[in-house]
Design an enzyme around this catalytic site. Structure first.
Site, short mmCIF file in Angstrom:
data_model
loop_
_atom_site.label_atom_id
_atom_site.label_comp_id
_atom_site.label_asym_id
_atom_site.label_seq_id
_atom_site.Cartn_x
_atom_site.Cartn_y
_atom_site.Cartn_z
N CYS A 167 0.37 -1.35 0.18
CA CYS A 167 0.05 0.51 0.21
C CYS A 167 0.78 1.37 0.20
O CYS A 167 0.54 2.12 -0.55
CB CYS A 167 -0.59 0.13 1.35
SG CYS A 167 -2.11 1.40 0.99
N CYS A 190 -5.66 -2.90 8.10
CA CYS A 190 -6.23 -1.99 7.11
C CYS A 190 -8.05 -2.12 6.27
O CYS A 190 -8.69 -1.19 7.51
CB CYS A 190 -6.17 -0.70 6.13
SG CYS A 190 -5.79 -1.48 5.10
#
Length: 376
Positions: free
Chosen positions: A94, A204
């Site tokens: 990410c 997340c």
């Protein structure tokens, strides 16, 4: 900004200096993909907190939706790895593909810098002096180095170990010299709305209120298979898919005299092998092979990497561990062999192995092979 205390303090530190400052909130996950509704979304609370902090500091802010980029560049590749029984680390990719990739592409112009709340440090240095650059050394420009933060217990350079040099050059890490306790104290002193907010943990897109198995089973079809005692060859249980366990994890096998821990996965036979005890010799690796290797200085890997003795370094293969001594050898272009000076516990394929010279992070790769203590 993420809505947490670290990015809030980062914003305050920069707001007190002479910067033309604006805040960006990344929306990386679209919960409508799961439930068809945004009701109860965690990102909405995060976005509200970002706006509260920015109003207090007088900083303009905006939200950028990067959920499509996250899905294609991070989540789908991670799903493929889980299906194969590997243990990916989506947060590292990410940072490379979204925060320091797609986001930088969206906001970049010649004068833009990206500041984050990561506990990391950046330094500027010239490449090592050698015979090839001896006579031009004075004209060689400085290059950015990713280095450990002052708070080693919170250091996040592992999560940044794959970001490209171009993005690192335009990054700022204002928390580099601060400890987490100091950040909390500053947030409280300044009355920031996020001062008492708890630290977020876990992947997340899974969140903190869901079990990983429950979440991932929405995307990967269960494939039941046997759990086998590696020491006896006896079938002692059944798993619902290789993705449901990682190496070193308690397999929760009922009716056994000792706790059984995952030592191996056989993709061809869809079998998980377990051993008694959390320190069984079969849980240790003496070396690993990592592919898809990314040097932060992509055009200048350490020259010793191709020597028979390799390069002496330290390696970290999961978050919240201290890096351990090793030697690194290049097998081919983007494939490295890493030999530990002492056997390491519970190393899994799919994890990211990052290496350091002292506190300078050189790069990382994805673990594709682990070698037991008797096989390297």
């Amino acid at each position: 900004m993420s809505g947490g205390v670290d990015s809030s303090v980062t914003a305050k530190l920069l707001a007190d200096q002479d910067y033309d400052l604006s805040a960006v909130f990344m929306r990386n996950w679209d919960t409508r993909d799961e439930s068809g509704t945004d009701s109860g979304c965690e990102w909405k609370k995060d976005w509200e907190d970002v706006q509260r902090v920015c109003r207090m500091l007088g900083i303009p802010c905006r939200m950028i939706d990067l959920s499509r980029e996250y899905w294609t560049r991070v989540f789908e590749p991670a799903l493929e790895m889980w299906e194969m029984g590997d243990t990916p680390n989506p947060d590292i990719w990410c940072n490379r593909e979204v925060k320091f990739g797609a986001l930088v592409d969206r906001i970049a112009d010649t004068g833009t810098w990206l500041a984050t709340g990561h506990y990391a440090r950046k330094a500027w240095a010239k490449p090592p002096l050698d015979i090839s650059n001896l006579f031009a050394y004075g004209r060689i420009p400085l290059r950015p180095q990713l280095r450990r933060a002052a708070d080693r217990s919170k250091d996040q350079t592992y999560y940044l170990s794959a970001i490209p040099e171009k993005s690192l050059a335009h990054a700022l890490f204002p928390l580099a010299r601060h400890k987490k306790t100091e950040v909390r104290e500053m947030a409280t002193k300044w009355g920031l709305p996020t001062a008492s907010r708890e630290e977020s943990m876990g992947i997340c897109f899974v969140g903190e209120k869901r079990r990983f198995d429950d979440f991932i089973s929405q995307y990967i079809r269960p494939e039941p298979g046997p759990i086998v005692d590696l020491t006896s060859g006896e079938v002692v249980g059944t798993h619902q898919g290789l993705f449901t366990f990682t190496i070193g994890q308690n397999a929760r096998v009922k009716g056994m005299p000792r706790k059984m821990f995952v030592a191996r996965k056989d993709r061809q036979q869809n079998t998980i092998y377990v051993v008694p005890g959390s320190t069984h010799p079969a849980l240790y690796s003496s070396s690993i092979v990592a592919h898809r290797w990314k040097w932060i200085w992509a055009d200048m890997p350490p020259p010793e990497i191709d020597n028979t003795k390799g390069i002496w370094a330290t390696v970290q293969y999961r978050h919240r561990m201290y890096d351990v001594p090793c030697r690194v050898y290049r097998l081919r272009d983007d494939v490295m062999k890493i030999v530990f000076t002492s056997p390491q516990l519970s190393v899994a394929t799919g994890q990211v192995a990052a290496i350091w010279k002292n506190d300078w992070c050189l790069g990382c790769g994805v673990i594709s092979e682990t070698h037991g203590v008797s096989s390297s």
